[in-house]
Scaffold this active site. Structure first.
Site: not given
Length: 226
Positions: A138, A171
């Protein structure tokens, strides 16, 4: 061997690699849940390793504007900001959760985190994906790659807003601003030192502490007050 690639090519390669890893659970879906979790963990660690490799072998040619203009490049600052960033990130998370709860009345809990803990309880190996593989990927994708691809056209601040927004959306947790401000904070750490390792330290450290805290509460049968 992909040496001497431009920042655009390295960034696009990392984004593509992240997409493949992100959807990898579907590859293992016909098999048992243990194979799905183990396979996903393997792809997360492999993906993180490949991104580190791409970064290292192209570090002389694939350089972002953030990295060129950074001032606090000393390893001392990288370490200190990375470690202190762990605790600052947790404070930011708690504050934004509190504000969001006060405004919306939503539960101050993360479904994404709860799902991850459930998977770890079923297969402890998955902790490697959530505390190491996932955060490393990420940071390379949402901080270095996306900012590196867009900052030339928008400047750092707009690029950070775009990458933080995408970081939050990916997410799929329902707490947009929590993940947005987390992503923006990690982007600031990256900008301050010009080294992606700074935000990686903070992100991996924060995820590790969150997982440990959740596991302790689970095994101690501790419930948060509602």
């Amino acid at each position: 061997m992909p040496k001497n690639m431009s920042i655009q090519k390295v960034s696009l390669s990392m984004v593509l690699l992240y997409g493949l890893v992100f959807f990898s659970p579907y590859i293992f879906s016909p098999f048992s849940s243990d194979i799905v979790i183990s396979g996903t963990t393997f792809t997360y660690i492999l993906g993180a390793g490949l991104m580190i490799w791409l970064y290292i072998i192209n570090k002389n040619t694939a350089v972002t504007t953030v990295e060129k203009e950074a001032k606090l490049t000393s390893p001392v600052f990288i370490y200190l900001l990375g470690v202190s960033g762990i605790f600052l990130a947790m404070i930011i998370q708690a504050v934004v959760f509190g504000i969001e709860t006060a405004i919306t009345g939503a539960e101050p809990s993360s479904q994404n985190t709860q799902n991850i803990i459930a998977v770890i309880l079923a297969n402890p190996l998955f902790i490697l994906a959530t505390t190491i593989g996932g955060p490393i990927m990420e940071e390379f994708v949402f901080r270095r790659s996306l900012i590196g691809l867009t900052e030339t056209y928008t400047g750092f601040w707009i690029a950070a807003i775009i990458s933080s927004s995408l970081f939050s959306v990916i997410h799929q947790d329902g707490h947009f601003f929590v993940y947005f401000f987390m992503g923006f904070f990690f982007a600031l750490l990256y900008k301050m030192t010009g080294k992606i390792w700074t935000s990686i330290i903070a992100h991996c450290g924060m995820n590790t502490l969150v997982v440990i805290a959740q596991l302790v509460m689970h095994y101690a049968n501790i419930e948060l007050p509602k």
